[in-house]
Design a protein around this motif. Structure first.
Motif, PDB file in Angstrom:
ATOM      1  N   PRO A  26       0.718  -1.461   0.172  1.00  0.00           N
ATOM      2  CA  PRO A  26       0.090  -0.303  -0.459  1.00  0.00           C
ATOM      3  C   PRO A  26       0.940   0.719   0.288  1.00  0.00           C
ATOM      4  CG  PRO A  26      -0.700  -1.144   1.103  1.00  0.00           C
ATOM      5  CD  PRO A  26       0.470  -2.207   1.508  1.00  0.00           C
ATOM      6  N   LEU A  27       1.953   1.210   0.557  1.00  0.00           N
ATOM      7  CA  LEU A  27       3.179   2.236   0.428  1.00  0.00           C
ATOM      8  C   LEU A  27       3.154   2.405  -0.883  1.00  0.00           C
ATOM      9  CD1 LEU A  27       4.640   2.300   3.783  1.00  0.00           C
ATOM     10  CD2 LEU A  27       2.666   2.896   3.351  1.00  0.00           C
ATOM     11  N   ASP A  28       3.674   1.766  -1.692  1.00  0.00           N
ATOM     12  CA  ASP A  28       4.209   1.405  -3.737  1.00  0.00           C
ATOM     13  C   ASP A  28       5.472   1.235  -2.994  1.00  0.00           C
ATOM     14  OD1 ASP A  28       2.063   1.815  -4.866  1.00  0.00           O
ATOM     15  OD2 ASP A  28       2.382   4.111  -4.434  1.00  0.00           O
ATOM     16  N   LEU A  29       6.015   0.636  -1.737  1.00  0.00           N
ATOM     17  CA  LEU A  29       7.457   0.262  -1.018  1.00  0.00           C
ATOM     18  C   LEU A  29       7.286  -1.538  -2.132  1.00  0.00           C
ATOM     19  CD1 LEU A  29       7.879   2.403   1.261  1.00  0.00           C
ATOM     20  CD2 LEU A  29       8.811   2.781  -0.982  1.00  0.00           C
ATOM     21  N   THR A  30       8.740  -1.923  -1.160  1.00  0.00           N
ATOM     22  CA  THR A  30       9.288  -3.440  -1.891  1.00  0.00           C
ATOM     23  C   THR A  30       9.586  -3.288  -0.777  1.00  0.00           C
ATOM     24  OG1 THR A  30      10.732  -3.198  -3.333  1.00  0.00           O
ATOM     25  CG2 THR A  30       8.753  -3.285  -4.331  1.00  0.00           C
ATOM     26  N   PRO A  31      10.424  -4.468  -0.320  1.00  0.00           N
ATOM     27  CA  PRO A  31      11.888  -5.506   0.954  1.00  0.00           C
ATOM     28  C   PRO A  31      13.205  -4.402   0.229  1.00  0.00           C
ATOM     29  CG  PRO A  31       9.740  -6.637   0.590  1.00  0.00           C
ATOM     30  CD  PRO A  31       9.658  -5.506  -0.187  1.00  0.00           C
ATOM     31  N   ARG A  32      12.772  -4.466  -0.846  1.00  0.00           N
ATOM     32  CA  ARG A  32      14.565  -4.032  -2.147  1.00  0.00           C
ATOM     33  C   ARG A  32      14.401  -2.532  -1.484  1.00  0.00           C
ATOM     34  NH1 ARG A  32      17.169  -5.324  -7.059  1.00  0.00           N
ATOM     35  NH2 ARG A  32      16.211  -7.361  -6.064  1.00  0.00           N
ATOM     36  N   HIS A  33      13.044  -2.005  -1.773  1.00  0.00           N
ATOM     37  CA  HIS A  33      12.720   0.123  -1.323  1.00  0.00           C
ATOM     38  C   HIS A  33      13.129  -0.143  -0.016  1.00  0.00           C
ATOM     39  CE1 HIS A  33       9.994  -0.298  -4.930  1.00  0.00           C
ATOM     40  NE2 HIS A  33      11.327   0.165  -5.110  1.00  0.00           N
ATOM     41  N   TYR A  34      12.839  -0.574   0.926  1.00  0.00           N
ATOM     42  CA  TYR A  34      12.874  -0.589   2.389  1.00  0.00           C
ATOM     43  C   TYR A  34      14.440  -1.174   2.790  1.00  0.00           C
ATOM     44  CZ  TYR A  34      12.348  -1.019   7.610  1.00  0.00           C
ATOM     45  OH  TYR A  34      12.615  -1.341   8.787  1.00  0.00           O
ATOM     46  N   GLY A  35      15.413  -1.570   2.061  1.00  0.00           N
ATOM     47  CA  GLY A  35      16.353  -2.089   2.687  1.00  0.00           C
ATOM     48  C   GLY A  35      17.156  -0.651   2.473  1.00  0.00           C
ATOM     49  N   VAL A  36      17.065  -0.266   1.451  1.00  0.00           N
ATOM     50  CA  VAL A  36      17.448   1.560   1.093  1.00  0.00           C
ATOM     51  C   VAL A  36      17.285   2.151   1.713  1.00  0.00           C
ATOM     52  CG1 VAL A  36      18.201   2.507  -1.098  1.00  0.00           C
ATOM     53  CG2 VAL A  36      17.815   0.522  -2.248  1.00  0.00           C
ATOM     54  N   LEU A  37      16.504   2.462   1.801  1.00  0.00           N
ATOM     55  CA  LEU A  37      15.452   3.054   3.073  1.00  0.00           C
ATOM     56  C   LEU A  37      15.923   3.282   4.271  1.00  0.00           C
ATOM     57  CD1 LEU A  37      12.299   3.216   1.963  1.00  0.00           C
ATOM     58  CD2 LEU A  37      13.689   4.934   1.421  1.00  0.00           C
ATOM     59  N   LEU A  38      16.569   2.186   4.729  1.00  0.00           N
ATOM     60  CA  LEU A  38      17.290   1.345   6.235  1.00  0.00           C
ATOM     61  C   LEU A  38      18.566   2.119   5.929  1.00  0.00           C
ATOM     62  CD1 LEU A  38      16.783   0.531   9.091  1.00  0.00           C
ATOM     63  CD2 LEU A  38      17.610  -2.011   6.955  1.00  0.00           C
ATOM     64  N   VAL A  39      19.154   2.062   5.251  1.00  0.00           N
ATOM     65  CA  VAL A  39      20.605   2.570   4.594  1.00  0.00           C
ATOM     66  C   VAL A  39      21.304   3.609   4.650  1.00  0.00           C
ATOM     67  CG1 VAL A  39      23.188   2.064   3.474  1.00  0.00           C
ATOM     68  CG2 VAL A  39      21.807   0.380   3.538  1.00  0.00           C
ATOM     69  N   LEU A  40      19.636   4.292   4.400  1.00  0.00           N
ATOM     70  CA  LEU A  40      20.270   5.701   4.269  1.00  0.00           C
ATOM     71  C   LEU A  40      19.731   6.505   5.687  1.00  0.00           C
ATOM     72  CD1 LEU A  40      18.817   6.373   0.634  1.00  0.00           C
ATOM     73  CD2 LEU A  40      21.233   6.670   0.894  1.00  0.00           C
ATOM     74  N   THR A  41      19.207   5.829   6.182  1.00  0.00           N
ATOM     75  CA  THR A  41      18.200   6.519   7.440  1.00  0.00           C
ATOM     76  C   THR A  41      19.717   6.042   8.017  1.00  0.00           C
ATOM     77  OG1 THR A  41      16.221   5.882   6.912  1.00  0.00           O
ATOM     78  CG2 THR A  41      16.927   5.923   9.312  1.00  0.00           C
ATOM     79  N   ARG A  42      20.417   5.266   8.258  1.00  0.00           N
ATOM     80  CA  ARG A  42      21.640   5.206   9.068  1.00  0.00           C
ATOM     81  C   ARG A  42      22.856   5.787   8.678  1.00  0.00           C
ATOM     82  NH1 ARG A  42      23.533  -0.543   8.177  1.00  0.00           N
ATOM     83  NH2 ARG A  42      24.428   0.922   6.399  1.00  0.00           N
ATOM     84  N   ASP A  43      22.776   5.785   7.642  1.00  0.00           N
ATOM     85  CA  ASP A  43      24.086   6.476   7.032  1.00  0.00           C
ATOM     86  C   ASP A  43      24.249   7.750   6.747  1.00  0.00           C
ATOM     87  OD1 ASP A  43      24.798   3.699   6.863  1.00  0.00           O
ATOM     88  OD2 ASP A  43      25.087   3.561   4.817  1.00  0.00           O
ATOM     89  N   GLY A  44      22.734   8.276   6.632  1.00  0.00           N
ATOM     90  CA  GLY A  44      22.606   9.546   6.084  1.00  0.00           C
ATOM     91  C   GLY A  44      22.841  10.042   4.591  1.00  0.00           C
ATOM     92  N   VAL A  45      23.527   9.410   3.708  1.00  0.00           N
ATOM     93  CA  VAL A  45      24.300   9.945   2.677  1.00  0.00           C
ATOM     94  C   VAL A  45      24.998   8.536   1.562  1.00  0.00           C
ATOM     95  CG1 VAL A  45      26.253  11.090   2.670  1.00  0.00           C
ATOM     96  CG2 VAL A  45      24.912  11.042   0.614  1.00  0.00           C
ATOM     97  N   SER A  46      24.615   8.530   1.013  1.00  0.00           N
ATOM     98  CA  SER A  46      25.575   6.481   0.556  1.00  0.00           C
ATOM     99  C   SER A  46      25.643   7.024  -1.302  1.00  0.00           C
ATOM    100  CB  SER A  46      24.444   5.570   0.375  1.00  0.00           C
ATOM    101  OG  SER A  46      25.705   4.710   0.667  1.00  0.00           O
ATOM    102  N   THR A  47      26.012   5.757  -2.277  1.00  0.00           N
ATOM    103  CA  THR A  47      25.757   6.160  -3.736  1.00  0.00           C
ATOM    104  C   THR A  47      25.568   5.274  -3.561  1.00  0.00           C
ATOM    105  OG1 THR A  47      28.350   4.411  -3.453  1.00  0.00           O
ATOM    106  CG2 THR A  47      28.496   7.475  -3.457  1.00  0.00           C
ATOM    107  N   GLN A  48      25.150   4.589  -5.090  1.00  0.00           N
ATOM    108  CA  GLN A  48      24.968   3.676  -5.095  1.00  0.00           C
ATOM    109  C   GLN A  48      25.867   2.206  -5.473  1.00  0.00           C
ATOM    110  OE1 GLN A  48      22.213   3.907  -8.979  1.00  0.00           O
ATOM    111  NE2 GLN A  48      23.063   2.457  -9.629  1.00  0.00           N
ATOM    112  N   ARG A  49      26.910   2.104  -6.013  1.00  0.00           N
ATOM    113  CA  ARG A  49      27.743   1.174  -5.321  1.00  0.00           C
ATOM    114  C   ARG A  49      27.606   0.687  -3.872  1.00  0.00           C
ATOM    115  NH1 ARG A  49      34.221   2.418  -7.569  1.00  0.00           N
ATOM    116  NH2 ARG A  49      33.291   0.206  -8.793  1.00  0.00           N
TER     117      ARG A  49
END
Length: 136
Positions: A26-49
């Protein structure tokens, strides 16, 4: 016996992943999306690599995931000030809000999945899986 354990781990993962994916839909998210959001929440900024390394995704899958999140307004890509060939990926306010909502759903799914287990059983499972992941 070890083959059976491997199969059970795979089936448990698929069961949990399916429940999580259904909760996020219902949020238009997938577990893969959530994983990226989790990393960005933790790290603040990241790169695709770095996101590929942190999530275990492949390059094409990560490209799609970041594009999806950008389209949804959850992340913003900007050129790195130190290397113009690299884009820095950051959460937007909308992305932080989506992560908060998705995390609440994840916790609800977890409560449902583990409702029949005691705290001791859950601690044992967590300990065993942590050792397996660490290669002990």
């Amino acid at each position: 016996m070890h083959v059976r354990l491997g199969m059970l781990l795979r089936q448990a993962h698929r069961h949990a992943a399916r429940a999580f994916a259904e909760a996020l839909a219902p949020l238009d998210l997938t577990p893969r999306h959530y994983g990226v959001l989790l990393v960005l929440t933790r790290d603040g900024v990241s790169t695709q690599r770095d996101l590929i390394g942190q999530t275990g995704s492949d390059k094409a899958g990560m490209t799609r995931t970041v594009e999806d999140l950008e389209t949804l307004g959850h992340v913003r890509r900007t050129p790195s000030p130190t290397d113009r060939r690299v884009a820095e990926i950051r959460l937007t306010d909308r992305g932080r809000a989506a992560f908060t909502e998705a995390t609440a759903l994840a916790e609800e799914v977890g409560r449902g999945l583990f409702a029949g287990f005691t705290e001791g059983e859950l601690a044992t499972v967590e300990s065993v899986l942590s050792r397996l992941v660490a290669g002990e």
